[in-house]
Design an enzyme around this catalytic site. Sequence first.
Site, PDB file in Angstrom:
ATOM      1  N   ARG A   1       0.749  -1.112   0.252  1.00  0.00           N
ATOM      2  CA  ARG A   1       0.065   0.182   0.027  1.00  0.00           C
ATOM      3  C   ARG A   1       0.824   1.265   0.078  1.00  0.00           C
ATOM      4  O   ARG A   1       1.942   1.097   0.540  1.00  0.00           O
ATOM      5  CB  ARG A   1      -0.698   0.088   1.360  1.00  0.00           C
ATOM      6  CG  ARG A   1      -1.742  -0.957   1.693  1.00  0.00           C
ATOM      7  CD  ARG A   1      -2.439  -0.920   2.898  1.00  0.00           C
ATOM      8  NE  ARG A   1      -3.130  -1.908   3.216  1.00  0.00           N
ATOM      9  CZ  ARG A   1      -3.809  -2.090   4.148  1.00  0.00           C
ATOM     10  NH1 ARG A   1      -4.300  -0.988   4.788  1.00  0.00           N
ATOM     11  NH2 ARG A   1      -4.565  -3.252   4.526  1.00  0.00           N
TER      12      ARG A   1
ATOM     13  N   ASP B   1       0.452   5.443   0.555  1.00  0.00           N
ATOM     14  CA  ASP B   1      -0.567   6.553   0.778  1.00  0.00           C
ATOM     15  C   ASP B   1      -0.961   7.614  -0.130  1.00  0.00           C
ATOM     16  O   ASP B   1      -0.163   7.572  -1.179  1.00  0.00           O
ATOM     17  CB  ASP B   1      -0.141   7.326   2.057  1.00  0.00           C
ATOM     18  CG  ASP B   1      -0.275   6.664   3.383  1.00  0.00           C
ATOM     19  OD1 ASP B   1      -1.113   5.586   3.270  1.00  0.00           O
ATOM     20  OD2 ASP B   1       0.396   7.138   4.180  1.00  0.00           O
TER      21      ASP B   1
ATOM     22  N   TYR C   1      13.035   2.871   0.053  1.00  0.00           N
ATOM     23  CA  TYR C   1      12.285   4.103  -0.102  1.00  0.00           C
ATOM     24  C   TYR C   1      13.291   5.128  -0.342  1.00  0.00           C
ATOM     25  O   TYR C   1      14.234   5.309   0.298  1.00  0.00           O
ATOM     26  CB  TYR C   1      11.460   4.232   0.921  1.00  0.00           C
ATOM     27  CG  TYR C   1      10.094   3.581   1.179  1.00  0.00           C
ATOM     28  CD1 TYR C   1       8.820   4.117   0.440  1.00  0.00           C
ATOM     29  CD2 TYR C   1      10.083   2.298   2.001  1.00  0.00           C
ATOM     30  CE1 TYR C   1       7.819   3.414   0.734  1.00  0.00           C
ATOM     31  CE2 TYR C   1       8.819   1.637   1.845  1.00  0.00           C
ATOM     32  CZ  TYR C   1       7.841   2.330   1.345  1.00  0.00           C
ATOM     33  OH  TYR C   1       6.388   1.494   1.452  1.00  0.00           O
TER      34      TYR C   1
ATOM     35  N   ARG D   1       8.025   8.326   6.627  1.00  0.00           N
ATOM     36  CA  ARG D   1       7.710   9.877   6.458  1.00  0.00           C
ATOM     37  C   ARG D   1       7.948  10.214   8.111  1.00  0.00           C
ATOM     38  O   ARG D   1       8.389  11.304   8.196  1.00  0.00           O
ATOM     39  CB  ARG D   1       5.968   9.769   6.172  1.00  0.00           C
ATOM     40  CG  ARG D   1       6.048   9.669   4.615  1.00  0.00           C
ATOM     41  CD  ARG D   1       4.513   9.640   4.370  1.00  0.00           C
ATOM     42  NE  ARG D   1       3.862  10.675   4.712  1.00  0.00           N
ATOM     43  CZ  ARG D   1       2.389  11.003   4.726  1.00  0.00           C
ATOM     44  NH1 ARG D   1       1.749   9.882   4.343  1.00  0.00           N
ATOM     45  NH2 ARG D   1       1.857  12.104   5.147  1.00  0.00           N
TER      46      ARG D   1
END
Lengths: 258, 258
Positions: B49, B51, B109, B196
């Site tokens: 997933r 966001d 990431y 994040r």
Amino acid sequence: MRIFLKIAYDGTNYHGFQCQNNANSVQDTVNAALSDLFKKEMKTIGASRTDTGVHAHGNVAVFDVDTRIEPSRIAFAVNARLPMDIRIVESRRVPDDFHPRYTTTIKTYSYHILNRTHPDPLFRNLETHCYYPLDEKAMNEAASFLVGEHDFLSFCAAGNSSATTIRTIYSAEVARTGDRLTFTITGNGFLYNMVRIIAGTLMEVGQGFYPPSHMREIIEARDRKAAGPTALAKGLVLERIEYPDLTSSDDKCMMTKN
Amino acid sequence: MRIFLKIAYDGTNYHGFQCQNNANSVQDTVNAALSDLFKKEMKTIGASRTDTGVHAHGNVAVFDVDTRIEPSRIAFAVNARLPMDIRIVESRRVPDDFHPRYTTTIKTYSYHILNRTHPDPLFRNLETHCYYPLDEKAMNEAASFLVGEHDFLSFCAAGNSSATTIRTIYSAEVARTGDRLTFTITGNGFLYNMVRIIAGTLMEVGQGFYPPSHMREIIEARDRKAAGPTALAKGLVLERIEYPDLTSSDDKCMMTKN
């Protein structure tokens, strides 16, 4: 006083930089933001037209205003009134007789190519996608023939309004980082679509259509048909416009102010 | 046969990757393109997933299909049916029992920060703008404390559904190129909003709110309130998902095919 604006924009959603009667331009949008800020109709003088879809990190415009806002803070006040795809990245005072077009300039453009099987959606509006392998060394060698003073008529689209097609190129280089090629060119001026036609020609060299040295023959032909196709607008960025004569007068101007 | 898709997307205009009942997601869009291609309702199983507003260069999904299209060509056929902000960058056959979530993964990431006075409109949806000077060396030192097996509860947003908050980080680095900082982190898995929250914490370190070594105390606190704010979604890119166990079985699968 005359205020100098350095303007960055994503050209995707604009019909070029220059004011248009019947379309949305970057300059119209900046003029509207300035008019809102200063509560009267404001008009800027732009340095460089850019075409629909072409981007800028450093286009230039000037305008005249009487204000108590510190010149360097004007950028913030205008940005608060602009959409996020246009940003004033610098504002400062310049001499009242400074004209962004009738002053000696050094302009630098970059052209961006993604050279791999599939496009990158993150940069889809900022680079041209080329499926076929490109030889960046051949392209860089071809670009070297552009350096110097030449008649660039072969790289000039119909609709050019310049008195002469002679320009001086100070540097022209192609470099690869992974799948990405960047063509960077600096000169004292560029004809209509000149950088995009050069980029399209370099991509033909990169695919092996003709050897790098053929660039010399294309220049000598003085014929648009001798060069390659016009590369897509979206890969082009007007990186900066330098004014070699401005620095000293600008310092003087700053000194007067402080 | 089971087909593996490597998917890149600009997450700006999507409500995340995963299918949504009442919103537009990347996965819904890919499913619709596959359904159009294969003329029946197609459903993918997604790996990760992401966001709303988060981007990907290499998210993964699989689906089952009987087709005579060569697996590597499926990417082209699906891309012809997708909007330009989503691209299938690779398609290949994998073993029928391969599951993109229930298989050991290594995820990477990247988080992108522009550190200068004004934002860059060309990358406005791809990076977080930070006006205050950031010390990338301090941020890099702070990031080094993340490496290893830790309980990352301090960096976990409410709504996390994982059974455990222990993860292993293989590398975590901050590097500057001019005005741009890139934070890159690789691990065996990440909690909800973990990257994040780490990025937001590193930006506090970069501004000197606390020394790099405080990162160790934040980890040990096992308390979300000990860490910094959640950095904006738009700076985050899921770069790649590696499946160390897949290579051999995939080669076998390829051999069976050829």
